[in-house]
Design a protein around this motif. Structure first.
Motif, PDB file in Angstrom:
ATOM      1  N   ARG A 254       0.942  -1.203  -0.043  1.00 63.22           N
ATOM      2  CA  ARG A 254      -0.234  -0.131  -0.011  1.00 63.22           C
ATOM      3  C   ARG A 254       0.789   1.177  -0.093  1.00 63.22           C
ATOM      4  NH1 ARG A 254      -3.813   2.025   4.983  1.00 63.22           N
ATOM      5  NH2 ARG A 254      -4.943   3.525   4.045  1.00 63.22           N
ATOM      6  N   ARG A 258       2.153   4.235  -3.177  1.00 59.66           N
ATOM      7  CA  ARG A 258       2.092   5.284  -3.236  1.00 59.66           C
ATOM      8  C   ARG A 258       3.376   6.290  -4.040  1.00 59.66           C
ATOM      9  NH1 ARG A 258      -0.149   6.520   2.942  1.00 59.66           N
ATOM     10  NH2 ARG A 258      -2.301   5.398   2.712  1.00 59.66           N
TER      11      ARG A 258
ATOM     12  N   GLY B  99      -6.781   7.254   4.160  1.00 58.80           N
ATOM     13  CA  GLY B  99      -7.436   7.374   5.515  1.00 58.80           C
ATOM     14  C   GLY B  99      -6.632   6.303   6.285  1.00 58.80           C
ATOM     15  N   GLY B 100      -7.087   5.988   7.612  1.00 57.38           N
ATOM     16  CA  GLY B 100      -6.576   5.068   8.718  1.00 57.38           C
ATOM     17  C   GLY B 100      -6.475   3.675   7.925  1.00 57.38           C
ATOM     18  N   ASN B 101      -7.513   3.026   7.450  1.00 54.98           N
ATOM     19  CA  ASN B 101      -7.432   1.729   6.965  1.00 54.98           C
ATOM     20  C   ASN B 101      -8.092   1.820   5.491  1.00 54.98           C
ATOM     21  OD1 ASN B 101      -9.854   2.189   7.684  1.00 54.98           O
ATOM     22  ND2 ASN B 101      -9.967   0.194   8.807  1.00 54.98           N
ATOM     23  N   PHE B 102      -8.135   2.958   4.797  1.00 58.60           N
ATOM     24  CA  PHE B 102      -8.584   3.037   3.445  1.00 58.60           C
ATOM     25  C   PHE B 102      -8.032   3.980   2.865  1.00 58.60           C
ATOM     26  CE2 PHE B 102     -11.270   6.286   5.869  1.00 58.60           C
ATOM     27  CZ  PHE B 102     -11.350   7.173   5.003  1.00 58.60           C
ATOM     28  N   ASP B 103      -7.961   3.799   1.483  1.00 62.51           N
ATOM     29  CA  ASP B 103      -7.592   4.964   0.533  1.00 62.51           C
ATOM     30  C   ASP B 103      -8.693   5.316  -0.529  1.00 62.51           C
ATOM     31  OD1 ASP B 103      -5.174   4.990   1.766  1.00 62.51           O
ATOM     32  OD2 ASP B 103      -4.256   3.695   0.215  1.00 62.51           O
ATOM     33  N   TYR B 148      -8.653  -1.770   3.929  1.00 63.09           N
ATOM     34  CA  TYR B 148      -7.618  -2.689   4.230  1.00 63.09           C
ATOM     35  C   TYR B 148      -8.078  -3.055   5.568  1.00 63.09           C
ATOM     36  CZ  TYR B 148      -4.646  -0.182   0.794  1.00 63.09           C
ATOM     37  OH  TYR B 148      -4.291   0.194  -0.174  1.00 63.09           O
TER      38      TYR B 148
END
Lengths: 260, 369
Positions: A254, A258, B99-103, B148
């Motif tokens: 992840r 980026r 975000g914390g556990n998301f994009d 995630y």
């Protein structure tokens, strides 16, 4: 029965000899001890570096790359993320190594791609180091891959060294063997010779500019010369920190995708 | 101006307005970054008639980073000779929020799914580019959410509000009209993907898509007409290793509305040698929209030296007996400047449904900045 003076002298000689043997044993550690000390000195729980990598072709043309690396040793195994900052044609390229897994991110591709074990034998971004070489000298160590044999040490650049021959534990390795010279006080490698499968010298790595940073000794410059191709790679550490906390999320695809 | 073009301009205006108005609300982490590349290509068509072509292409990327995301806009300008045709097009333009556990990614973008090289049966979210059928697809407006939930798992949801056609006419048959879906919300497409990375040395994913096919289908009715059929796609892919050998597989089953299902599957592998030589191959088998059998073999090799790199890519269509060879030699002229010399040789029948290319030799200089 009283001891004769001959017996007394013999006993003293025996005690003295035992002390001498003990002292010699301490002064000359085993090959395994030396390799363990070398690996231990290179390991760091966390390390962040900004490095430059100069590639010099056999014709003398130079190409320079800049990169950041984050590495961490944890229960999940060794992890490393390398990201190229310059020049523009490789900027954003990233490599993530996590235990046995490895992914490559190319900005043009726009996604991380898993690369198999063979890639570790290949050249690291056109340099004279393979990914596996880089992993070993960056803290991964040699102990898990090689059996050490003691060679006679010598003086290199004014410092005493221990010398080892490293023989691969498994057949089909990248090299037939390595020779490594270890600085006797700081436990840093001063020179490594890599031999191909014909047992001919393939390349050598030398370390320069040893500095103490945050209580650890580091070689700020490494020169790798491929004696068969005639090319050369110079790796220089511009900044290094061992105290920076690195979150585990750094070592994820992840984060790799980026691109920064 | 077509309705599609007007819709694109409206969306672009909205996106730029959001970017500009949104900036004060985000704390900039660093200055904006402007980079890109300039490509200058000359090509000689070697088959008759011999035509000399030149093309200049400038890609500009502007990025503004924030602690929790970025704005990215890419412009693509090109000029072709002969013809003097110059174009300036918006490539990708999106906003990322981490975000914390998301994009979240919102805007005009490319969605890159699948593990195979160059051709990905599981990825039809972006229409193929008719000018470069084997390259990246055309960007489309959409929303991508990566979630995630735990460890190596990743759940992705994609929503495309409007359909972007790859072709507005059938190649070689411009008189046959292609029915283009209206750019309305009801024509929205969506996809879901569940992926797991690094489980036992393997990455894999399962995905589902509901939308339209990315190339038109000719209906056998009078008068002849073509359309982009509605379709549902179930797909899976994986990437792993067997010893030092890298292996990947990807497959997709297509269920078009009012048509027979068809599928495509790819199996590939690569191996690198100590001297830097990399060999790769992949095999595609399946059926196309018209239920024709597809059997294609892709092979390639490349090796990098200090300043040089050679590459050979080839493709063989086992059914149509068509083939392509693309050898290329690259030389680093200076930092971030590369000269490439190559040839594209096509044999016999076309390789796919897109317009065939003519045989050519070419030279290209690429300067990145």
């Amino acid at each position: 029965m009283k001891q004769t003076w001959i017996q007394k002298i013999s006993l003293l000689i025996l005690i003295f000899s035992l002390f001498r043997v003990g002292a010699q044993a301490e002064a000359a550690p085993s090959a395994q001890d030396l390799l363990a000390r070398l690996d231990q000195a290179a390991r760091a729980e966390a390390k962040v570096m900004r490095q430059s990598m100069t590639l010099i072709s056999p014709g003398g043309q130079e190409r320079k790359r800049e990169m950041m690396t984050w590495s961490k040793q944890s229960d999940q195994g060794d992890q490393m993320l390398a990201r190229f900052l310059a020049p523009a044609d490789v900027k954003g390229t990233g490599i993530l190594m996590s235990a046995e897994d490895m992914w490559l991110y190319l900005p043009a591709l726009g996604r991380a791609r898993r690369v198999a074990g063979h890639a570790k034998k290949g050249s690291f971004m056109g340099s004279d180091l393979s990914y596996a070489d880089l992993e070993q000298i960056s803290g991964g160590g040699f102990g898990e891959s090689y059996e050490p044999l003691l060679l006679e040490g010598e003086e290199l650049e004014g410092t005493d060294t221990f010398a080892l021959k490293l023989v691969p534990l498994q057949e089909g390795g990248d090299y037939s063997f390595l020779k490594i010279w270890i600085e006797s006080q700081l436990w840093l490698p001063r020179k490594i010779e890599y031999y191909d499968h014909q047992e001919t010298l393939l390349k050598h790595l030398t370390t320069w500019e040893l500095r103490e940073i945050e209580g650890r000794w580091v070689a700020l410059k490494m020169v790798i010369k491929d004696v068969q191709k005639g090319s050369e790679t110079i790796l220089e550490i511009k900044e290094v920190s061992f105290s920076e906390e690195i979150d585990d999320s750094v070592f994820t695809t992840r984060n790799l995708e980026r691109g920064r | 101006m077509s309705k599609q073009s007007a819709e694109n301009k409206l969306l672009l205006s909205i996106l730029i307005a959001v970017l500009v108005l949104g900036m004060p609300f985000f704390k900039a982490e660093a200055n904006a970054v402007l980079d890109g590349e300039l490509k200058s290509l000359i090509r000689l068509q070697t088959s008759s008639p011999r035509v000399f072509q030149a093309e200049q292409n400038l890609l500009l990327n502007w990025q503004q980073y924030f602690k929790t995301g970025l704005f990215h806009i890419a412009l693509d300008a090109s000029y072709q000779w002969p013809g003097g045709e110059g174009t300036l097009a918006l490539d990708q333009a999106y906003f990322d929020y981490y975000g914390g556990n998301f994009d979240l990614r919102l805007g005009r973008q490319r969605f890159l799914w699948g593990t195979a090289l160059q051709i990905n049966p599981s990825s039809i979210l972006n229409p193929p580019n008719p000018r470069d059928p084997w390259g990246a697809g055309l960007p489309v407006y959409g929303l991508n959410l990566d979630y995630y939930p735990w460890g190596p798992f990743q759940l992705t949801a994609v929503y495309l509000p409007f359909f972007r056609p790859a072709l507005e006419a059938i190649p070689g048959q411009p008189q046959i009209p292609v029915e283009i879906p209206e750019p309305v919300w009801e024509e929205g497409q969506f996809a879901l993907k569940l992926a797991a990375l690094g489980i036992g040395g393997t990455d894999f994913s399962l995905s589902y898509f509901r939308g339209r096919e990315n190339l038109p289908t000719l209906h056998s009715v009078s008068p002849p007409q073509a359309s982009y059929r509605e379709v549902q796609i179930a797909a899976a892919d994986l990437a792993t290793a067997w010893g030092d050998l890298g292996i990947w597989a990807e497959g997709a089953a297509y269920f078009p509305k009012g048509g027979d299902p068809y599928f495509q599957a790819i199996l590939g592998g690569e191996y690198g040698f100590r001297n830097g030589l990399l060999l790769w191959t992949q095999y595609l088998q399946g059926r196309d929209k018209s239920q024709k059998t597809q059997k294609m073999l892709f092979c390639g090799a490349q090796q990098t030296f200090a300043l040089w790199e050679w590459r050979l890519a080839s493709l063989y269509n086992l059914d149509q007996k068509g083939y392509l060879f693309n050898p290329e030699l690259s030389f680093s002229l200076a930092e971030a400047a590369v000269l490439s010399l190559g040839a594209r040789y096509f044999g016999k029948d076309p390789l796919g449904p897109l317009p065939p290319e003519e045989n050519s030799i070419y030279a290209q200089v690429k300067v990145s900045f």
